[in-house]
Design a protein around this motif. Structure first.
Motif, PDB file in Angstrom:
ATOM      1  N   LEU A  58       0.821  -1.214   0.000  1.00 43.96           N
ATOM      2  CA  LEU A  58       0.000   0.000   0.000  1.00 43.96           C
ATOM      3  C   LEU A  58       0.854   1.264   0.000  1.00 43.96           C
ATOM      4  N   ALA A  59       1.887   1.301   0.829  1.00 43.65           N
ATOM      5  CA  ALA A  59       2.737   2.492   0.888  1.00 43.65           C
ATOM      6  C   ALA A  59       3.489   2.694  -0.423  1.00 43.65           C
ATOM      7  N   ALA A  60       4.042   1.625  -0.973  1.00 35.74           N
ATOM      8  CA  ALA A  60       4.772   1.756  -2.234  1.00 35.74           C
ATOM      9  C   ALA A  60       3.852   2.260  -3.339  1.00 35.74           C
ATOM     10  N   THR A  61       2.642   1.735  -3.386  1.00 36.80           N
ATOM     11  CA  THR A  61       1.676   2.175  -4.396  1.00 36.80           C
ATOM     12  C   THR A  61       1.313   3.639  -4.191  1.00 36.80           C
ATOM     13  N   TYR A  62       1.016   3.999  -2.949  1.00 38.84           N
ATOM     14  CA  TYR A  62       0.648   5.384  -2.647  1.00 38.84           C
ATOM     15  C   TYR A  62       1.788   6.343  -2.994  1.00 38.84           C
ATOM     16  N   LEU A  63       2.986   6.045  -2.505  1.00 38.91           N
ATOM     17  CA  LEU A  63       4.119   6.950  -2.684  1.00 38.91           C
ATOM     18  C   LEU A  63       4.484   7.140  -4.148  1.00 38.91           C
ATOM     19  N   ARG A  64       4.379   6.075  -4.924  1.00 37.69           N
ATOM     20  CA  ARG A  64       4.754   6.171  -6.342  1.00 37.69           C
ATOM     21  C   ARG A  64       3.655   6.809  -7.193  1.00 37.69           C
ATOM     22  N   ASN A  65       2.543   7.145  -6.547  1.00 40.42           N
ATOM     23  CA  ASN A  65       1.457   7.849  -7.226  1.00 40.42           C
ATOM     24  C   ASN A  65       1.196   9.230  -6.639  1.00 40.42           C
ATOM     25  N   GLU A  66       1.842   9.568  -5.533  1.00 41.26           N
ATOM     26  CA  GLU A  66       1.612  10.849  -4.858  1.00 41.26           C
ATOM     27  C   GLU A  66       2.155  11.976  -5.753  1.00 41.26           C
ATOM     28  N   PRO A  67       1.298  12.909  -6.180  1.00 43.89           N
ATOM     29  CA  PRO A  67       1.702  13.892  -7.203  1.00 43.89           C
ATOM     30  C   PRO A  67       2.954  14.697  -6.897  1.00 43.89           C
ATOM     31  N   LEU A  68       3.153  15.125  -5.663  1.00 38.73           N
ATOM     32  CA  LEU A  68       4.295  15.974  -5.342  1.00 38.73           C
ATOM     33  C   LEU A  68       5.596  15.198  -5.127  1.00 38.73           C
ATOM     34  N   TRP A  69       5.494  13.907  -4.810  1.00 40.10           N
ATOM     35  CA  TRP A  69       6.669  13.133  -4.431  1.00 40.10           C
ATOM     36  C   TRP A  69       7.020  12.002  -5.389  1.00 40.10           C
ATOM     37  N   LYS A  70       6.099  11.572  -6.234  1.00 35.77           N
ATOM     38  CA  LYS A  70       6.274  10.333  -7.006  1.00 35.77           C
ATOM     39  C   LYS A  70       7.563  10.273  -7.807  1.00 35.77           C
ATOM     40  N   ASP A  71       8.044  11.381  -8.318  1.00 36.19           N
ATOM     41  CA  ASP A  71       9.264  11.377  -9.121  1.00 36.19           C
ATOM     42  C   ASP A  71      10.531  11.359  -8.273  1.00 36.19           C
ATOM     43  N   ARG A  72      10.373  11.464  -6.947  1.00 38.03           N
ATOM     44  CA  ARG A  72      11.530  11.455  -6.045  1.00 38.03           C
ATOM     45  C   ARG A  72      11.631  10.168  -5.250  1.00 38.03           C
ATOM     46  N   ILE A  73      10.588   9.344  -5.283  1.00 42.09           N
ATOM     47  CA  ILE A  73      10.579   8.100  -4.514  1.00 42.09           C
ATOM     48  C   ILE A  73      11.435   7.062  -5.226  1.00 42.09           C
ATOM     49  N   ILE A  74      12.396   6.505  -4.491  1.00 43.67           N
ATOM     50  CA  ILE A  74      13.266   5.467  -5.030  1.00 43.67           C
ATOM     51  C   ILE A  74      12.799   4.087  -4.558  1.00 43.67           C
ATOM     52  N   TYR A  75      12.462   3.982  -3.270  1.00 46.26           N
ATOM     53  CA  TYR A  75      12.157   2.658  -2.710  1.00 46.26           C
ATOM     54  C   TYR A  75      11.409   2.817  -1.395  1.00 46.26           C
ATOM     55  N   TRP A  76      10.517   1.873  -1.132  1.00 49.83           N
ATOM     56  CA  TRP A  76       9.871   1.698   0.167  1.00 49.83           C
ATOM     57  C   TRP A  76       9.875   0.202   0.445  1.00 49.83           C
ATOM     58  N   GLY A  77      10.361  -0.199   1.604  1.00 54.32           N
ATOM     59  CA  GLY A  77      10.358  -1.624   1.921  1.00 54.32           C
ATOM     60  C   GLY A  77      10.576  -1.885   3.393  1.00 54.32           C
ATOM     61  N   PRO A  78      10.182  -3.079   3.838  1.00 52.76           N
ATOM     62  CA  PRO A  78      10.243  -3.428   5.258  1.00 52.76           C
ATOM     63  C   PRO A  78      11.654  -3.702   5.758  1.00 52.76           C
ATOM     64  N   MET A  79      11.854  -3.430   7.041  1.00 53.70           N
ATOM     65  CA  MET A  79      13.099  -3.791   7.718  1.00 53.70           C
ATOM     66  C   MET A  79      13.044  -5.271   8.066  1.00 53.70           C
ATOM     67  N   GLY A  80      14.174  -5.905   8.017  1.00 52.17           N
ATOM     68  CA  GLY A  80      14.238  -7.315   8.379  1.00 52.17           C
ATOM     69  C   GLY A  80      13.833  -7.591   9.818  1.00 52.17           C
ATOM     70  N   CYS A  81      14.022  -6.627  10.702  1.00 50.58           N
ATOM     71  CA  CYS A  81      13.680  -6.807  12.116  1.00 50.58           C
ATOM     72  C   CYS A  81      12.180  -6.646  12.373  1.00 50.58           C
TER      73      CYS A  81
END
Length: 165
Positions: A58-81
């Motif tokens: 959900l976060a990756a989808t949202y962030l990569r579609n957010e109009p002001l930020w989408k072109d600056r988002i490189i990655y969103w992912g969980p921590m191993g811990c």
């Protein structure tokens, strides 16, 4: 081997919040890695893998579609811990710069209804490991207890002085 910086943070003092984990240069660009810490390490239960996987989708989808930020988002992912997520963004940023973005991201997750994006066998390597109700609950908890009440202590890593026994 030299210890990597993220393993030098005193996790016994680390609060939930948004932290700059590192900044890297790629050519002339700065990539800022944020530690989006949803749980206090070793002091409260981790985010269940199914909920964290759903938060990732959900976060990756949202962030990569957010109009002001989408072109600056490189990655969103969980921590191993299982205590949070990493967000990589193009730009030389500080924790406070992404607070509003994290509020809108976690609000999106907390209120999401419907089919989880990319949660089909064709699209996901572990499509059965999703838990939307718990993802929504964890997002709401992070919003209400941390993001809506953010303080400097939730935006800067704790000092690394030794723990007192």
């Amino acid at each position: 081997m030299k210890q990597i910086p993220s393993f030098t943070i005193n996790h016994n003092k680390l609060l939930r919040g948004i932290y700059v984990s590192r900044k890297d240069f790629v050519g002339n660009e700065v990539i800022t890695t944020f530690d989006i810490r949803m749980k206090e390490p070793n002091r409260e239960p981790v985010v269940h893998p199914g909920a964290l996987h759903t938060i990732e989708h959900l976060a990756a989808t949202y962030l990569r579609n957010e109009p002001l930020w989408k072109d600056r988002i490189i990655y969103w992912g969980p921590m191993g811990c299982l205590t949070g997520n990493y967000l990589l963004v193009k730009g030389d940023l500080e924790s406070g710069d992404v607070v509003e973005l994290m509020k809108s991201t976690f609000d999106f997750i907390a209120n999401f209804e419907g089919e989880i994006p990319g949660a089909a066998p064709r699209d996901c390597g572990n499509y059965l490991l999703h838990d939307l109700p718990m993802a929504r609950w964890e997002a709401r908890k992070f919003l209400d207890e941390v993001l809506y009440k953010i303080t400097p202590a939730n935006l800067h890593y704790p000092d690394n002085t030794p723990d007192k026994d």
